[in-house]
Design an enzyme around this catalytic site. Structure first.
Site, PDB file in Angstrom:
ATOM      1  N   GLU A   9      -3.805 -29.826  26.579  1.00 54.25           N
ATOM      2  CA  GLU A   9      -5.103 -30.654  26.091  1.00 54.25           C
ATOM      3  C   GLU A   9      -4.990 -31.831  25.193  1.00 54.25           C
ATOM      4  OE1 GLU A   9      -7.917 -26.818  26.257  1.00 54.25           O
ATOM      5  OE2 GLU A   9      -9.104 -28.697  26.252  1.00 54.25           O
ATOM      6  N   TYR A  59      -7.672   1.359  -4.258  1.00 56.33           N
ATOM      7  CA  TYR A  59      -6.624   1.582  -4.691  1.00 56.33           C
ATOM      8  C   TYR A  59      -5.962   0.371  -5.209  1.00 56.33           C
ATOM      9  CZ  TYR A  59      -4.610  -0.236  -0.021  1.00 56.33           C
ATOM     10  OH  TYR A  59      -4.289  -1.021   0.784  1.00 56.33           O
ATOM     11  N   THR A  81       0.925  -1.070  -0.035  1.00 54.95           N
ATOM     12  CA  THR A  81      -0.110   0.059   0.002  1.00 54.95           C
ATOM     13  C   THR A  81       0.687   1.186   0.195  1.00 54.95           C
ATOM     14  OG1 THR A  81      -1.783  -1.149   0.992  1.00 54.95           O
ATOM     15  CG2 THR A  81      -1.655   1.174   1.444  1.00 54.95           C
ATOM     16  N   THR A 104       1.683  -4.402   4.159  1.00 54.27           N
ATOM     17  CA  THR A 104       1.456  -4.799   5.788  1.00 54.27           C
ATOM     18  C   THR A 104       0.903  -5.991   5.948  1.00 54.27           C
ATOM     19  OG1 THR A 104      -0.489  -3.727   5.704  1.00 54.27           O
ATOM     20  CG2 THR A 104       1.325  -2.470   6.228  1.00 54.27           C
ATOM     21  N   ASP A 105       0.018  -6.616   4.888  1.00 57.74           N
ATOM     22  CA  ASP A 105      -0.705  -7.985   5.104  1.00 57.74           C
ATOM     23  C   ASP A 105       0.120  -9.039   5.585  1.00 57.74           C
ATOM     24  OD1 ASP A 105      -3.130  -7.633   2.322  1.00 57.74           O
ATOM     25  OD2 ASP A 105      -3.145  -6.560   4.195  1.00 57.74           O
ATOM     26  N   LYS A 124      -0.003  -8.073  12.443  1.00 52.61           N
ATOM     27  CA  LYS A 124      -1.015  -7.283  11.878  1.00 52.61           C
ATOM     28  C   LYS A 124      -2.413  -7.465  12.901  1.00 52.61           C
ATOM     29  CE  LYS A 124      -2.905  -5.106   7.959  1.00 52.61           C
ATOM     30  NZ  LYS A 124      -2.785  -4.765   6.293  1.00 52.61           N
TER      31      LYS A 124
HETATM   32  N1  DGL Z   1      -2.523  -5.114  -0.374  1.00 56.06           N
HETATM   33  C1  DGL Z   1      -2.038  -5.111   1.076  1.00 56.06           C
HETATM   34  C2  DGL Z   1      -0.538  -5.419   1.020  1.00 56.06           C
HETATM   35  O1  DGL Z   1       0.165  -4.887   0.185  1.00 56.06           O
HETATM   36  C3  DGL Z   1      -2.394  -3.715   1.537  1.00 56.06           C
HETATM   37  C4  DGL Z   1      -1.953  -3.712   3.005  1.00 56.06           C
HETATM   38  C5  DGL Z   1      -0.671  -2.588   3.227  1.00 56.06           C
HETATM   39  O2  DGL Z   1       0.395  -2.613   2.243  1.00 56.06           O
HETATM   40  O3  DGL Z   1      -1.052  -1.884   3.904  1.00 56.06           O
HETATM   41  O4  DGL Z   1      -0.161  -5.702   1.948  1.00 56.06           O
END
Ligand code: DGL
Length: 358
Positions: A315, A55, A42, A121-122, A194
């Site tokens: 468990e 986007y 992103t 961030t994913d 995340k």
């Molecule tokens: N498409 C997601 C990624 O590239 C968007 C999340 C981001 O980068 O903040 O991880």
């Protein structure tokens, strides 16, 4: 008016100009050198149009990102490389290997003082942990992303990138393994997760806490990194052409064993259970995992819960079923460690020790 200057005056002017040029050069050469490896995300996202929030991640180039934060040029001499340009949800093992090998080459370069990796961030937490286990240097490596695309109102990417470059030249960041910065926070690769699909404060380190804070480039560290990473890691990508296939199975009420049996028949080398609670699942799913272990598939019990630890024999009788407990690692990080562990051994006891050491 024609200005006639004596020979002496001309020589003095030339010497003065020479000093100015040398001063500028020496100032430039005195600045630390940072290499930015860009992968997309992103932070490189571009909206489809001004009105809509939609986007496309991985659109802007590495040069575009640096151009958006001219102040960073005062911190370091910055060079950039585009490794790929994708949303990180599309990250692949093959790109990880390319990125890790290139990172180690760049870290060996005596003219590089620190590295910044721009990334979505994913899956940043996964890439960060993977790189922390296979990067061979004490130089700072800082991963950075953003939650708003580069074209958004109050885009967070430029400040995050400025902080990342400041960290990459910060002597106190040396030897801490791969760091992650976003939203004025610093996290260790092993700890960061995340936690929110859209919030700027999405990155958390729920078990051992944030590494520190950073405001406009000024960093404060609260804690030291834990366990083994970097130069103390026994894992290496140097001779790896691919990573062993390890998949994750999600547990929920009434989960069966079909997915597990399918994966075993496909020939996976390992399965990570994103278990309920402390790594639990239905009797059917556990029976499927036990049969998988009997066929030589490495089974790691982790948890879908998002924080806490998964201990052995609480468990689920791991000793009897031949399972491994993931400790503090969430399923996606337990998968990273299992893939690298399987490049060294298939012995469940040795694999279990990796979850105590890394
Ligand atoms: N498409 C997601 C990624 O590239 C968007 C999340 C981001 O980068 O903040 O991880």
């Amino acid at each position: 008016m024609k200005v006639i200057r004596s020979r002496r005056q001309r020589v003095c002017i030339l010497i003065a100009l020479l000093f100015v040029v040398l001063a500028r050069e020496s100032n430039a050469s005195s600045r630390p050198k940072v290499r930015v490896l860009s992968t997309g995300g992103t932070i490189a996202g571009v909206q489809l149009n001004d009105e809509a929030p939609a986007y496309r991640a991985g659109t802007a180039s590495a040069e575009d990102l640096i151009r958006a934060v001219p102040q960073a040029k005062k911190l370091a001499d910055i060079s950039v490389e585009q490794i790929c340009n994708i949303g990180s949800q599309k990250m692949k093992n093959s790109i990880w290997l390319t990125l890790a090998k290139r990172l180690n080459e760049v870290l060996k370069d005596p003219d590089v003082d620190g590295v910044v990796i721009t990334h979505g961030t994913d899956t940043m937490e996964e890439t960060a942990y993977f790189l922390s286990l296979v990067s061979k240097s004490d130089k700072p490596v800082v991963m950075v992303g953003s939650m708003r695309p580069s074209t958004a109102i109050s885009a967070d990417g430029p400040m995050n990138l400025y902080n990342a470059i400041a960290l990459a030249v910060n002597r106190n960041a040396k030897g801490r393994g791969v760091l992650v910065t976003l939203n004025d926070e610093i996290h260790y690769a092993r700890e960061v997760e995340k936690s929110n699909t859209t919030g700027l404060n999405t990155f958390v380190s729920p078990n051992r806490g944030r590494a520190g804070l950073i405001q406009a480039g000024d960093a404060v560290f609260f804690s030291e990194p834990s366990l083994k990473y970097g130069l103390r890691s026994e894992f290496s990508v140097d001779l790896l052409a691919e990573l062993p296939q390890v998949e994750i199975v999600y547990a929920y009420s009434n989960v069966g064993r079909d997915t597990i049996d399918y994966l075993v028949n496909k020939g996976v080398r390992g399965i990570v259970l994103a278990g309920a609670g402390e790594g639990n699942a239905t009797d059917e799913a556990l029976a499927g995992l036990q049969d998988a272990a009997k066929r030589g598939v490495a089974i790691v019990r982790s948890s879908r819960v998002g924080s806490g630890i998964v201990r052995r024999n609480i468990e689920v009788n791991d000793d009897r079923m031949g399972f491994i407990a993931s400790g503090e690692l969430n399923p996606q990080k337990a998968r990273v460690l299992l893939m690298l562990g399987l490049t060294m051994t298939t012995d469940p006891n040795k694999l279990q020790n990796y979850y105590y050491e890394y």
